[in-house]
Design a protein around this motif. Structure first.
Motif, short mmCIF file in Angstrom:
data_model
loop_
_atom_site.label_atom_id
_atom_site.label_comp_id
_atom_site.label_asym_id
_atom_site.label_seq_id
_atom_site.Cartn_x
_atom_site.Cartn_y
_atom_site.Cartn_z
N ASP A 9 1.00 -0.72 0.18
CA ASP A 9 0.24 0.97 -0.28
C ASP A 9 0.82 1.15 -0.51
OD1 ASP A 9 -2.44 1.96 0.13
OD2 ASP A 9 -2.50 1.01 2.47
N ASP A 10 0.86 1.63 -1.33
CA ASP A 10 1.85 3.12 -1.35
C ASP A 10 3.04 3.62 -0.70
OD1 ASP A 10 1.61 5.60 -2.34
OD2 ASP A 10 0.46 6.40 -0.28
N LEU A 11 3.60 2.30 -1.61
CA LEU A 11 5.09 2.48 -0.28
C LEU A 11 6.24 3.66 -0.91
CD1 LEU A 11 6.36 -1.17 -0.17
CD2 LEU A 11 5.51 0.25 1.12
N HIS A 12 6.77 4.80 -0.18
CA HIS A 12 7.68 5.32 -0.10
C HIS A 12 8.84 5.29 0.43
CE1 HIS A 12 4.31 8.54 -2.61
NE2 HIS A 12 3.54 8.02 -1.63
N LYS A 13 9.86 4.90 -0.94
CA LYS A 13 11.40 5.08 0.15
C LYS A 13 12.40 5.74 -0.58
CE LYS A 13 14.02 3.08 2.67
NZ LYS A 13 14.37 3.10 3.72
N ARG A 14 13.51 6.61 -0.27
CA ARG A 14 14.40 7.68 -0.10
C ARG A 14 15.49 6.91 0.23
NH1 ARG A 14 14.30 12.89 -3.35
NH2 ARG A 14 12.03 13.43 -3.57
N TYR A 15 16.64 7.24 -1.07
CA TYR A 15 17.93 7.27 -0.82
C TYR A 15 18.86 8.57 -1.19
CZ TYR A 15 17.18 1.98 -0.13
OH TYR A 15 16.66 0.90 0.26
N GLY A 16 18.63 9.74 0.32
CA GLY A 16 19.29 10.55 -0.21
C GLY A 16 17.84 11.44 -1.85
N GLU A 17 19.22 12.28 -1.84
CA GLU A 17 17.96 12.56 -4.16
C GLU A 17 17.35 11.52 -4.12
OE1 GLU A 17 17.68 15.53 -3.45
OE2 GLU A 17 18.53 15.91 -1.86
N THR A 18 17.67 9.87 -4.05
CA THR A 18 17.55 9.11 -4.92
C THR A 18 16.21 8.24 -4.36
OG1 THR A 18 19.14 9.01 -5.60
CG2 THR A 18 17.79 6.92 -5.85
N VAL A 19 15.13 8.67 -5.71
CA VAL A 19 13.79 8.06 -5.30
C VAL A 19 13.85 6.43 -5.56
CG1 VAL A 19 10.79 8.22 -5.76
CG2 VAL A 19 12.71 10.92 -5.46
N ALA A 20 13.61 5.55 -5.30
CA ALA A 20 13.48 4.06 -4.75
C ALA A 20 12.03 4.06 -4.76
CB ALA A 20 14.31 3.59 -3.93
N LEU A 21 11.33 4.04 -4.24
CA LEU A 21 9.91 3.39 -3.79
C LEU A 21 8.97 5.14 -4.06
CD1 LEU A 21 9.00 1.01 -2.44
CD2 LEU A 21 9.36 0.36 -5.15
N ASP A 22 7.85 5.22 -5.10
CA ASP A 22 7.19 6.56 -5.59
C ASP A 22 5.57 6.17 -5.72
OD1 ASP A 22 6.02 9.20 -5.60
OD2 ASP A 22 6.87 9.64 -7.81
N GLY A 23 5.49 5.37 -4.35
CA GLY A 23 3.56 5.06 -4.33
C GLY A 23 2.98 4.02 -5.37
N VAL A 24 4.26 2.53 -5.20
CA VAL A 24 4.16 1.59 -5.32
C VAL A 24 2.79 0.89 -4.41
CG1 VAL A 24 5.30 -1.04 -5.22
CG2 VAL A 24 6.46 1.43 -6.59
N GLY A 25 1.21 0.34 -5.19
CA GLY A 25 1.28 -0.76 -4.44
C GLY A 25 0.11 -1.16 -6.01
N PHE A 26 0.11 -2.88 -4.89
CA PHE A 26 -1.09 -3.49 -5.71
C PHE A 26 -1.38 -4.84 -4.51
CE2 PHE A 26 3.77 -4.43 -5.36
CZ PHE A 26 3.92 -5.68 -5.24
N THR A 27 -1.62 -5.87 -4.87
CA THR A 27 -2.46 -6.92 -4.05
C THR A 27 -2.20 -7.99 -5.04
OG1 THR A 27 -4.43 -5.43 -3.44
CG2 THR A 27 -5.05 -7.55 -2.99
N VAL A 28 -1.56 -8.84 -4.02
CA VAL A 28 -1.85 -10.44 -4.45
C VAL A 28 -2.78 -10.86 -3.69
CG1 VAL A 28 -0.11 -12.73 -4.52
CG2 VAL A 28 0.54 -9.97 -4.62
#
Length: 298
Positions: A9-28
């Motif tokens: 659900d709506d995963l966000h993750k940054r490493y400094g200025e690098t955006v690794a995840l920007d609102g990742v979401g899905f259901t299995v």
């Protein structure tokens, strides 16, 4: 069929200025095989590590049956990391038994599970060998056994088919489908898109940390439209341009490649082609997952 539901659900993750995840979401969903595809660095492994609690998200969360994935929930997940996590100098049987007991199985149940899964995966003759003495394919089988040894409620597998020979791919595919039929949601990443297309109920395509597309393979391919290859030797250039939802991709020596939008009528195209003279070929094709992936990521 009952089973567990895995929600990202709506995963966000940054490493400094690098955006690794920007609102990742899905259901299995229970009993679903979900293929997670994207280029290297797209965010697949980061998503999986957050799901397992190996990494923390800046925001958003992973849930199993509506519960945030804490230590107790993680015990019910079977995880196969891309960087294989086996002890190289430990014997296969002892290692699997140890991992089963870590997940709470009794000594007797752990021994039974080792016997079951090593036989099922064709490595029962290697239980007294150390992991580092095995071929890459057999190491993969041991790693899968480690993910299955505690009868998990959900499977999360990062590149499980990497480096496997065709026989090992077939064995692993059968096991994943068998687990799904018992209601277990199966999430796996892979660069082998033909395999994803064959095995998966639904697919998620990620690029630059964002979900680009999620759906069944057929639905995603249908959104991309279809292609018609027409061989009408007498047809002039542009003969199909006036038809609704039809775009000419190429035309040469009486051979025309047409892109059809969902609303296009292929029978109208055939009639227009016949109006120019004889038609020697009229073939409709839907893009493969590989074609769709290139289109979506580009």
């Amino acid at each position: 069929m009952s089973g567990s539901t895995l929600e990202i659900d709506d995963l966000h993750k940054r490493y400094g200025e690098t955006v690794a995840l920007d609102g990742v979401g899905f259901t299995v969903n229970p009993g679903e095989v979900f293929g997670f595809v994207g280029s290297n660095g797209a965010g697949k492994t980061t998503t999986m590590r957050i799901t397992l609690g190996v990494l923390g998200a800046d925001s958003g969360e992973a849930r199993l049956n509506g519960r945030p994935i804490d230590l107790n929930v993680r015990r019910t997940i079977g995880y196969m990391p891309e960087e294989r996590g086996l002890y190289p100098k430990m014997k296969v049987g002892a290692q699997l038994k140890y991992l089963a007991e870590l997940h709470g199985l009794s000594t007797a149940d752990a021994s039974a599970a080792v016997a079951t899964w090593t036989e099922r995966l064709g490595i029962d003759g290697r239980v007294n060998d150390t992991v580092d003495s095995l071929s890459l394919g057999n190491q993969q089988r041991v790693q899968l056994a480690a993910a299955l040894i505690h009868d998990p409620a959900v499977l999360v597998l990062d590149e499980p088919f990497s480096g496997l020979d065709p026989v090992a791919v077939d064995t692993m595919s059968e096991v994943l489908l068998e687990k799904a039929r018992t209601g277990v949601p199966v999430l796996f990443s892979s660069h082998q898109l033909d395999l994803v297309q064959r095995l998966c109920d639904r697919v998620g395509i990620i690029g630059s940390g964002r979900m680009k597309a999620v759906g069944t393979v057929d639905a995603l391919r249908g959104k991309s439209g279809t292609t018609l290859e027409v061989h009408a030797p007498a047809a002039p250039a542009g003969w199909a341009d006036a038809l609704t939802g039809v775009t000419t991709v190429s035309h040469s020596d009486g051979r025309t490649s047409l892109s059809l939008a969902p609303e296009a009528d292929d029978q109208a195209v055939l009639a227009a082609a016949l109006a120019t003279g004889p038609v020697h070929e009229f073939a409709r094709s839907t893009p493969s997952l590989t074609d769709l992936y290139r289109e979506v990521v580009a």
